[in-house]
Design an enzyme around this catalytic site. Structure first.
Site, PDB file in Angstrom:
ATOM      1  N   ASN A   1      -3.608   5.501  10.507  1.00 34.83           N
ATOM      2  CA  ASN A   1      -4.183   4.464   9.621  1.00 34.83           C
ATOM      3  C   ASN A   1      -4.114   4.949   8.168  1.00 34.83           C
ATOM      4  OD1 ASN A   1      -5.149   3.799  12.237  1.00 34.83           O
ATOM      5  ND2 ASN A   1      -6.676   2.469  11.290  1.00 34.83           N
TER       6      ASN A   1
ATOM      7  N   TYR B   1       3.504  -6.299  17.446  1.00 29.89           N
ATOM      8  CA  TYR B   1       3.785  -5.319  16.387  1.00 29.89           C
ATOM      9  C   TYR B   1       4.346  -4.033  17.009  1.00 29.89           C
ATOM     10  CZ  TYR B   1       2.352  -2.241  12.418  1.00 29.89           C
ATOM     11  OH  TYR B   1       2.296  -1.346  11.379  1.00 29.89           O
TER      12      TYR B   1
ATOM     13  N   HIS C   1      -7.117  -3.833   7.350  1.00 26.26           N
ATOM     14  CA  HIS C   1      -7.567  -2.716   8.190  1.00 26.26           C
ATOM     15  C   HIS C   1      -9.018  -2.371   7.872  1.00 26.26           C
ATOM     16  CE1 HIS C   1      -3.200  -2.101   8.796  1.00 26.26           C
ATOM     17  NE2 HIS C   1      -3.586  -1.616   9.948  1.00 26.26           N
TER      18      HIS C   1
ATOM     19  N   LYS D   1       8.122  -2.363  16.463  1.00 26.09           N
ATOM     20  CA  LYS D   1       8.266  -1.035  15.821  1.00 26.09           C
ATOM     21  C   LYS D   1       8.988  -0.056  16.747  1.00 26.09           C
ATOM     22  CE  LYS D   1       5.869  -1.277  11.862  1.00 26.09           C
ATOM     23  NZ  LYS D   1       6.585  -1.111  10.617  1.00 26.09           N
TER      24      LYS D   1
ATOM     25  N   LEU E   1       0.821  -1.218   0.000  1.00 26.77           N
ATOM     26  CA  LEU E   1       0.000   0.000   0.000  1.00 26.77           C
ATOM     27  C   LEU E   1       0.855   1.269   0.000  1.00 26.77           C
ATOM     28  CD1 LEU E   1      -2.695   1.558   0.582  1.00 26.77           C
ATOM     29  CD2 LEU E   1      -2.295   1.074   3.008  1.00 26.77           C
ATOM     30  N   VAL E   2       1.795   1.349   0.921  1.00 24.35           N
ATOM     31  CA  VAL E   2       2.581   2.583   1.045  1.00 24.35           C
ATOM     32  C   VAL E   2       3.583   2.700  -0.106  1.00 24.35           C
ATOM     33  CG1 VAL E   2       4.121   3.912   2.549  1.00 24.35           C
ATOM     34  CG2 VAL E   2       2.267   2.559   3.554  1.00 24.35           C
ATOM     35  N   GLY E   3       4.166   1.562  -0.498  1.00 21.07           N
ATOM     36  CA  GLY E   3       5.091   1.575  -1.638  1.00 21.07           C
ATOM     37  C   GLY E   3       4.404   2.129  -2.877  1.00 21.07           C
TER      38      GLY E   3
HETATM   39  P1  NAP Z   1       1.512  -3.985   2.878  1.00 22.23           P
HETATM   40  O1  NAP Z   1       0.631  -3.373   1.858  1.00 22.23           O
HETATM   41  O2  NAP Z   1       1.035  -5.211   3.596  1.00 22.23           O
HETATM   42  O3  NAP Z   1       2.918  -4.285   2.205  1.00 22.23           O
HETATM   43  C1  NAP Z   1       3.907  -4.956   2.925  1.00 22.23           C
HETATM   44  C2  NAP Z   1       5.149  -4.989   2.086  1.00 22.23           C
HETATM   45  O4  NAP Z   1       6.167  -5.688   2.821  1.00 22.23           O
HETATM   46  C3  NAP Z   1       4.962  -5.745   0.769  1.00 22.23           C
HETATM   47  O5  NAP Z   1       5.754  -5.127  -0.214  1.00 22.23           O
HETATM   48  C4  NAP Z   1       5.520  -7.132   1.104  1.00 22.23           C
HETATM   49  O6  NAP Z   1       5.971  -7.837  -0.054  1.00 22.23           O
HETATM   50  C5  NAP Z   1       6.679  -6.745   2.019  1.00 22.23           C
HETATM   51  N1  NAP Z   1       7.101  -7.830   2.904  1.00 22.23           N
HETATM   52  C6  NAP Z   1       6.377  -8.450   3.857  1.00 22.23           C
HETATM   53  N2  NAP Z   1       7.101  -9.419   4.450  1.00 22.23           N
HETATM   54  C7  NAP Z   1       8.326  -9.405   3.843  1.00 22.23           C
HETATM   55  C8  NAP Z   1       9.505 -10.167   3.999  1.00 22.23           C
HETATM   56  N3  NAP Z   1       9.606 -11.139   4.927  1.00 22.23           N
HETATM   57  N4  NAP Z   1      10.563  -9.899   3.200  1.00 22.23           N
HETATM   58  C9  NAP Z   1      10.487  -8.914   2.271  1.00 22.23           C
HETATM   59  N5  NAP Z   1       9.395  -8.143   2.085  1.00 22.23           N
HETATM   60  C10 NAP Z   1       8.333  -8.396   2.860  1.00 22.23           C
HETATM   61  O7  NAP Z   1       1.894  -2.942   4.027  1.00 22.23           O
HETATM   62  P2  NAP Z   1       1.745  -1.357   4.036  1.00 22.23           P
HETATM   63  O8  NAP Z   1       0.394  -1.051   4.580  1.00 22.23           O
HETATM   64  O9  NAP Z   1       2.192  -0.782   2.747  1.00 22.23           O
HETATM   65  O10 NAP Z   1       2.777  -0.973   5.205  1.00 22.23           O
HETATM   66  C11 NAP Z   1       4.024  -0.374   4.928  1.00 22.23           C
HETATM   67  C12 NAP Z   1       4.611   0.109   6.240  1.00 22.23           C
HETATM   68  O11 NAP Z   1       3.733   1.063   6.825  1.00 22.23           O
HETATM   69  C13 NAP Z   1       4.795  -1.008   7.268  1.00 22.23           C
HETATM   70  O12 NAP Z   1       6.032  -0.850   7.924  1.00 22.23           O
HETATM   71  C14 NAP Z   1       3.632  -0.792   8.227  1.00 22.23           C
HETATM   72  O13 NAP Z   1       3.939  -1.275   9.514  1.00 22.23           O
HETATM   73  C15 NAP Z   1       3.480   0.710   8.184  1.00 22.23           C
HETATM   74  N6  NAP Z   1       2.130   1.214   8.546  1.00 22.23           N
HETATM   75  C16 NAP Z   1       1.013   0.753   7.891  1.00 22.23           C
HETATM   76  C17 NAP Z   1      -0.232   1.253   8.259  1.00 22.23           C
HETATM   77  C18 NAP Z   1      -1.504   0.838   7.544  1.00 22.23           C
HETATM   78  O14 NAP Z   1      -2.600   1.329   7.927  1.00 22.23           O
HETATM   79  N7  NAP Z   1      -1.446   0.004   6.510  1.00 22.23           N
HETATM   80  C19 NAP Z   1      -0.324   2.232   9.273  1.00 22.23           C
HETATM   81  C20 NAP Z   1       0.843   2.674   9.886  1.00 22.23           C
HETATM   82  C21 NAP Z   1       2.070   2.175   9.526  1.00 22.23           C
HETATM   83  P3  NAP Z   1       4.917  -8.693  -0.946  1.00 22.23           P
HETATM   84  O15 NAP Z   1       4.072  -7.704  -1.694  1.00 22.23           O
HETATM   85  O16 NAP Z   1       5.780  -9.482  -1.851  1.00 22.23           O
HETATM   86  O17 NAP Z   1       4.131  -9.512   0.026  1.00 22.23           O
HETATM   87  P1  GDP Z   2      -6.533  -0.379  14.286  1.00 21.48           P
HETATM   88  O1  GDP Z   2      -6.740   1.039  13.863  1.00 21.48           O
HETATM   89  O2  GDP Z   2      -5.102  -0.746  14.445  1.00 21.48           O
HETATM   90  O3  GDP Z   2      -7.349  -0.703  15.506  1.00 21.48           O
HETATM   91  O4  GDP Z   2      -7.000  -1.350  13.137  1.00 21.48           O
HETATM   92  P2  GDP Z   2      -8.174  -1.405  12.075  1.00 21.48           P
HETATM   93  O5  GDP Z   2      -7.877  -0.569  10.895  1.00 21.48           O
HETATM   94  O6  GDP Z   2      -8.363  -2.864  11.850  1.00 21.48           O
HETATM   95  O7  GDP Z   2      -9.473  -0.744  12.748  1.00 21.48           O
HETATM   96  C1  GDP Z   2     -10.119  -1.400  13.760  1.00 21.48           C
HETATM   97  C2  GDP Z   2     -11.368  -0.651  14.206  1.00 21.48           C
HETATM   98  O8  GDP Z   2     -12.380  -0.690  13.187  1.00 21.48           O
HETATM   99  C3  GDP Z   2     -11.968  -1.374  15.428  1.00 21.48           C
HETATM  100  O9  GDP Z   2     -12.656  -0.413  16.229  1.00 21.48           O
HETATM  101  C4  GDP Z   2     -12.943  -2.339  14.772  1.00 21.48           C
HETATM  102  O10 GDP Z   2     -13.966  -2.769  15.670  1.00 21.48           O
HETATM  103  C5  GDP Z   2     -13.516  -1.451  13.641  1.00 21.48           C
HETATM  104  N1  GDP Z   2     -14.064  -2.201  12.492  1.00 21.48           N
HETATM  105  C6  GDP Z   2     -15.359  -2.151  12.071  1.00 21.48           C
HETATM  106  N2  GDP Z   2     -15.550  -2.944  11.007  1.00 21.48           N
HETATM  107  C7  GDP Z   2     -14.325  -3.479  10.714  1.00 21.48           C
HETATM  108  C8  GDP Z   2     -13.869  -4.347   9.685  1.00 21.48           C
HETATM  109  O11 GDP Z   2     -14.617  -4.822   8.828  1.00 21.48           O
HETATM  110  N3  GDP Z   2     -12.535  -4.662   9.670  1.00 21.48           N
HETATM  111  C9  GDP Z   2     -11.667  -4.155  10.608  1.00 21.48           C
HETATM  112  N4  GDP Z   2     -10.367  -4.459  10.528  1.00 21.48           N
HETATM  113  N5  GDP Z   2     -12.086  -3.333  11.608  1.00 21.48           N
HETATM  114  C10 GDP Z   2     -13.387  -3.005  11.666  1.00 21.48           C
END
Ligand code: NAP
Ligand code: GDP
Length: 315
Positions: A166, A137, A180, A141, A14-16
């Site tokens: 998020n 997690y 999420h 981090k 997602l972020v990439g």
């Molecule tokens: P994502 O969409 O799940 O992507 C994860 C990435 O990590 C993918 O490119 C995946 O490769 C790679 N990866 C996972 N395991 C690996 C391994 N063992 N070796 C090499 N590559 C690996 O995650 P994202 O949401 O973009 O998150 C990016 C960063 O933002 C993370 O550090 C996460 O903790 C942080 N973050 C995310 C959120 C959020 O809401 N999503 C919020 C705050 C912070 P493949 O595509 O090949 O699987």
């Molecule tokens: P968080 O922000 O790390 O807690 O993670 P999430 O993005 O999974 O958000 C979780 C919040 O959304 C909690 O309050 C859940 O009860 C609520 N929620 C409601 N519907 C959903 C759903 O379909 N999926 C997820 N992941 N959370 C949900």
């Protein structure tokens, strides 16, 4: 001008993709960007990862790779989520060995203390345990921030980190079990519309979250890489006033679909931390004029992307 080689771990997520989309409007001729996925190497494996450093000789690294999931993934997988620390150790140590000039790693507002005052800021990361649902997690981090300071003090490395709230956008993980809340609700709305079934929102919908569009985050991470001078982390989130409830987020998704069917709540499901309201005073000090995409528009763009890419989207 010397070429900057920027290697992005986790570049296929997602972020990439947020960074890739942001770069479409902000390319620099002296920058070469390399976006890696787990297919290039398992970053928990030191030897395989070292080969990547040999191959690309990065001058800069953005370290995004992690096993990432929503509340329901983390509740059941604290051990696997903690194992992200293995990847972080391998990547940061190779960055030191290969004299990478700057590393930006990704933390999360999820890692903040559960019992705290609000708004939370960058100085409060280590002030008490994270929410029980996410301790694996969270501690993995938090250690990145510890390592960043230690590498800087002992070896003079410029390793820093960002703390996003998020995130959502194109190329998210739309899995109903692991993802999420916004991608989860988008996928559920899609299925509800297609199969004429109710859309289930988990919990009361009352918890509050700040949501950032992945393309906005991409722009900000590029700025951090190019300009941010500190080792200390910086929160990358929308303004506190733009924090919304899960219910409000659900309504934006429903409106974007034009969904008119039944909506039910499943009150048996966990709600996670009630809120993690983060201050963006530091970001505003550096970038007072940065404009975030309105959440309504960003959700519409994500819904349109999901509809178009349903067959291949990660789900
Ligand atoms: P994502 O969409 O799940 O992507 C994860 C990435 O990590 C993918 O490119 C995946 O490769 C790679 N990866 C996972 N395991 C690996 C391994 N063992 N070796 C090499 N590559 C690996 O995650 P994202 O949401 O973009 O998150 C990016 C960063 O933002 C993370 O550090 C996460 O903790 C942080 N973050 C995310 C959120 C959020 O809401 N999503 C919020 C705050 C912070 P493949 O595509 O090949 O699987
Ligand atoms: P968080 O922000 O790390 O807690 O993670 P999430 O993005 O999974 O958000 C979780 C919040 O959304 C909690 O309050 C859940 O009860 C609520 N929620 C409601 N519907 C959903 C759903 O379909 N999926 C997820 N992941 N959370 C949900």
């Amino acid at each position: 001008m010397a070429e900057t080689v920027i290697m992005v771990t986790g570049g296929s997520g997602l972020v990439g993709h947020g960074i890739q989309l942001a770069l479409e409007e902000d390319k620099k001729p002296n920058e070469k960007w390399i976006f890696l996925s787990s297919k290039d190497a398992d970053l928990r494996n030191h030897e395989a990862t070292k080969l990547l450093f040999e191959k690309y000789k990065p001058t800069h690294v953005i370290h995004l790779a992690a096993k990432v999931g929503g509340l329901f993934y983390n509740l059941e997988n604290n051990c696997d989520a903690y194992m992200n620390s293995q990847m972080n150790s391998v990547v940061l140590d190779l960055c030191k060995e290969y004299k990478v000039q700057k590393v930006v790693s990704c933390l999360s507002t999820c890692i903040f203390p559960d019992k705290t005052t609000y708004p939370i800021d960058e100085t409060m990361i280590h002030n008490g345990p994270p929410h029980f649902s996410i301790y694996g997690y969270g501690y993995a981090k938090r250690m990145v921030d510890v390592m960043n300071h230690a590498y800087n003090e002992q070896y003079g490395c410029h390793f820093t980190s960002v703390i996003p709230c998020n995130i959502f956008g194109p190329h998210d993980n739309f899995s109903l079990r692991e993802g999420h809340v916004i991608p989860g609700l988008i996928h559920k709305a899609y299925l509800a519309e297609r199969y004429d079934q109710p859309l289930v929102i988990l919990g009361t919908g009352k918890p509050l979250r700040q949501f950032i569009y992945s393309v906005d985050l991409g722009k900000l991470i590029i700025w951090v890489l190019r300009e941010y001078p500190e080792i200390k982390p910086i929160i990358l989130a929308v303004d506190e006033k733009d924090e919304i409830s899960i219910r409000d987020a659900g309504e934006l998704v429903i409106k974007a679909f034009g969904y008119k069917g039944e909506i039910v709540q499943d009150l048996s499901k966990s709600e996670g931390q009630f809120k993690k309201t983060a201050s963006i005073a530091k970001l505003r000090k550096y970038l007072p004029g940065f404009k975030f995409t309105p959440t309504k528009q960003a959700i519409e763009e994500t819904v349109n992307w999901f509809r178009k890419n349903y067959e291949t989207a990660k789900k």
